[in-house]
Design a protein around this motif. Structure first.
Motif, PDB file in Angstrom:
ATOM      1  N   ILE A  51       0.847  -1.201   0.000  1.00 16.14           N
ATOM      2  CA  ILE A  51       0.000   0.000   0.000  1.00 16.14           C
ATOM      3  C   ILE A  51       0.880   1.248   0.000  1.00 16.14           C
ATOM      4  O   ILE A  51       0.614   2.217  -0.725  1.00 16.14           O
ATOM      5  CB  ILE A  51      -0.945  -0.008   1.216  1.00 16.14           C
ATOM      6  CG1 ILE A  51      -1.948  -1.168   1.114  1.00 16.14           C
ATOM      7  CG2 ILE A  51      -1.691   1.325   1.343  1.00 16.14           C
ATOM      8  CD1 ILE A  51      -2.756  -1.403   2.378  1.00 16.14           C
ATOM      9  N   GLY A  52       1.931   1.216   0.810  1.00 15.91           N
ATOM     10  CA  GLY A  52       2.857   2.349   0.852  1.00 15.91           C
ATOM     11  C   GLY A  52       3.510   2.599  -0.495  1.00 15.91           C
ATOM     12  O   GLY A  52       3.590   3.744  -0.963  1.00 15.91           O
ATOM     13  N   GLU A  53       3.987   1.541  -1.137  1.00 15.01           N
ATOM     14  CA  GLU A  53       4.668   1.684  -2.426  1.00 15.01           C
ATOM     15  C   GLU A  53       3.731   2.246  -3.488  1.00 15.01           C
ATOM     16  O   GLU A  53       4.125   3.119  -4.284  1.00 15.01           O
ATOM     17  CB  GLU A  53       5.221   0.330  -2.861  1.00 15.01           C
ATOM     18  CG  GLU A  53       6.400  -0.143  -2.024  1.00 15.01           C
ATOM     19  CD  GLU A  53       6.761  -1.595  -2.286  1.00 15.01           C
ATOM     20  OE1 GLU A  53       6.242  -2.157  -3.275  1.00 15.01           O
ATOM     21  OE2 GLU A  53       7.543  -2.169  -1.507  1.00 15.01           O
ATOM     22  N   LEU A  54       2.490   1.764  -3.510  1.00 11.66           N
ATOM     23  CA  LEU A  54       1.535   2.261  -4.506  1.00 11.66           C
ATOM     24  C   LEU A  54       1.186   3.721  -4.248  1.00 11.66           C
ATOM     25  O   LEU A  54       1.084   4.522  -5.185  1.00 11.66           O
ATOM     26  CB  LEU A  54       0.267   1.401  -4.502  1.00 11.66           C
ATOM     27  CG  LEU A  54       0.428   0.014  -5.120  1.00 11.66           C
ATOM     28  CD1 LEU A  54      -0.830  -0.818  -4.884  1.00 11.66           C
ATOM     29  CD2 LEU A  54       0.713   0.125  -6.614  1.00 11.66           C
ATOM     30  N   ASN A  55       1.016   4.081  -2.978  1.00  9.35           N
ATOM     31  CA  ASN A  55       0.724   5.484  -2.671  1.00  9.35           C
ATOM     32  C   ASN A  55       1.915   6.382  -3.016  1.00  9.35           C
ATOM     33  O   ASN A  55       1.723   7.514  -3.478  1.00  9.35           O
ATOM     34  CB  ASN A  55       0.350   5.639  -1.196  1.00  9.35           C
ATOM     35  CG  ASN A  55      -1.122   5.340  -0.943  1.00  9.35           C
ATOM     36  OD1 ASN A  55      -2.002   5.910  -1.581  1.00  9.35           O
ATOM     37  ND2 ASN A  55      -1.397   4.436  -0.020  1.00  9.35           N
ATOM     38  N   GLU A  56       3.122   5.875  -2.804  1.00 13.64           N
ATOM     39  CA  GLU A  56       4.304   6.648  -3.209  1.00 13.64           C
ATOM     40  C   GLU A  56       4.292   6.883  -4.712  1.00 13.64           C
ATOM     41  O   GLU A  56       4.611   7.983  -5.187  1.00 13.64           O
ATOM     42  CB  GLU A  56       5.577   5.909  -2.816  1.00 13.64           C
ATOM     43  CG  GLU A  56       6.066   6.204  -1.419  1.00 13.64           C
ATOM     44  CD  GLU A  56       7.515   5.791  -1.223  1.00 13.64           C
ATOM     45  OE1 GLU A  56       8.388   6.663  -1.341  1.00 13.64           O
ATOM     46  OE2 GLU A  56       7.739   4.592  -0.971  1.00 13.64           O
ATOM     47  N   SER A  57       3.954   5.852  -5.476  1.00  9.01           N
ATOM     48  CA  SER A  57       3.949   6.006  -6.934  1.00  9.01           C
ATOM     49  C   SER A  57       2.898   7.011  -7.383  1.00  9.01           C
ATOM     50  O   SER A  57       3.032   7.615  -8.451  1.00  9.01           O
ATOM     51  CB  SER A  57       3.695   4.646  -7.605  1.00  9.01           C
ATOM     52  OG  SER A  57       2.355   4.214  -7.405  1.00  9.01           O
TER      53      SER A  57
END
Length: 422
Positions: A144-150
């Motif tokens: 979830i963190g990685e997708l929100n960062e993207s």
């Protein structure tokens, strides 16, 4: 089904499967197994080029015979995901979840389908459903963190990584990610708080003082930044299993340059380039440093041209090139490059200041004053620009102010928090 793939004659095996596909069988497991055998054969011998449609046909026959069987739906959905038929994969995964709302593996596959289909927001909401059902799966919080960062949703990414750390505090990378996100969100206090926790957990890891150095640089506290980078460097030298990457030396060098340690910064930028010969920002920073001091101009020109070869439309790099031409006395060439840089960057005090200086050298005083006024609007604390305006007979108090910006004439510094540097 009497079909064996144990023999080495894969062409004969394919003929046997094709023959089996022509049979009239009313048992869904027959077609399910046939689809699986095609997949096994394809993986064993990719040169056979078994068309995806052939596998799809077997699974669809199975579904026609038993449309509610979860195993059939999963196999067909997985096949569609593999073949990038994402709309069908998503449709089937959603159908499965209607019947099996607690199937975590299906949620994960659905999220992956959304990501590959370009809908990261739906992927996030799908993963959030998993997190509700399995809150102790820290890997889901990380995704979830990685997708929100993207998606550049820094606050949501920070929340996700913090949730992951609550479940599993032994993730150094997540402490560092949260630190970067805090800096992006202009929360240096939050950055230092998470680094304090990281230091307690990982007292011997040089990444922690390294990120302290980055945080202090963001605050423009360069003496403390340099001290933190020094600590990280010493810690890495005492641990042969840790190797600092080129980014470390780049940001260490930038902190030293801002701290007035020119020679030291030169050596650090050269180290960054040694470790990463394609480091465009390092070529530009070092080249601009030389140009700004009016030294090593031939080498400076080569460094900037090298940077531009990687990023030909980078306005900061082109400004550097124009500034080198200015230092070389090639004012017409400098004018061309700096006008190009203004078009690319549009609103940076440094570029306007440089362009004004070139106009002055070309005897175009009115044009020079206009550019210095723009530079002053974007960086009203710049004493050098203020003096140029006064010398040109321009009253700075008569210049209309602009809305506050994050820009302060920093295009030749690291400037932004980079995406990756852990």
């Amino acid at each position: 089904m009497e079909v064996s793939l144990d023999n080495s004659n894969v062409k004969e095996a394919l003929k046997a499967l094709d023959l089996a596909a022509k049979q009239k069988v009313d048992e869904y497991r027959y077609w399910l197994q046939l689809g699986e055998l095609y997949i096994i054969l394809r993986e064993r011998e990719p040169s056979l080029e078994i068309r995806p449609e052939k596998i799809t046909a077997q699974y669809e026959r199975a579904m026609a015979l038993n449309p509610e069987e979860p195993e059939v739906l999963v196999r067909l959905a997985d096949h569609f995901l593999y073949t990038k038929n994402l709309k069908r994969a998503i449709e089937l995964y959603l159908k499965i979840l209607e019947r099996q709302p607690d199937a975590i593996d299906i949620y994960q596959k659905l999220a992956l389908s959304y990501v590959q289909d370009g809908d990261k927001k739906l992927a996030i909401s799908t993963l959030e459903e998993i997190a509700k059902k399995e809150p102790l799966k820290y890997q889901i919080h990380n995704l979830i963190g990685e997708l929100n960062e993207s998606l550049k949703d820094w606050a949501a990414a920070r929340t996700a990584y913090k949730s992951s750390l609550i479940v599993n505090p032994d993730q150094l990378e997540n402490y560092l990610k949260v630190c970067l996100l805090e800096l992006r969100l202009q929360s240096p206090q939050g950055a230092f708080e998470i680094l304090k926790k990281a230091k307690e957990k990982f007292p011997d890891m040089p990444q922690v003082p390294y990120f302290h150095g980055l945080a202090y640089s963001e605050l423009k506290d360069y003496p403390k930044s340099v001290m933190a980078f020094e600590e990280a460097h010493l810690m890495s030298q005492s641990n042969p299993n840790i190797r600092l990457e080129s980014d470390f030396y780049f940001y260490y060098g930038a902190a030293c340059e801002r701290n007035g340690e020119f020679e030291r910064s030169v050596n650090l930028f050269k180290k960054a380039i040694e470790l990463n010969p394609d480091y465009a920002d390092a070529y530009n920073y070092l080249g601009y440093m030389y140009a700004d001091k009016g030294i090593n101009l031939d080498e400076s020109l080569k460094l900037i041209e090298k940077a531009i070869s990687y990023e030909p439309n980078n306005g900061a790099f082109i400004d550097s090139l124009g500034w080198i031409y200015y230092k070389l006395g090639k004012y017409d060439q400098a004018l061309v490059e700096l006008q190009k840089a203004v078009d690319l960057i549009k609103d940076d005090a440094v570029v306007f200041d440089h362009l004004g200086d070139v106009y002055q050298k070309l005897g175009k005083r009115d044009e020079a004053a206009i550019q210095w006024q723009k530079a002053f609007q974007h960086d009203p604390k710049n004493e050098a620009v203020l003096k140029k305006l006064k010398d040109a007979g321009v009253d700075p108090s008569s210049i209309p102010s602009l809305e506050p910006r994050n820009n302060g004439g920093e295009i030749h510094s690291p400037g932004k928090i980079p995406e990756k540097k852990i």
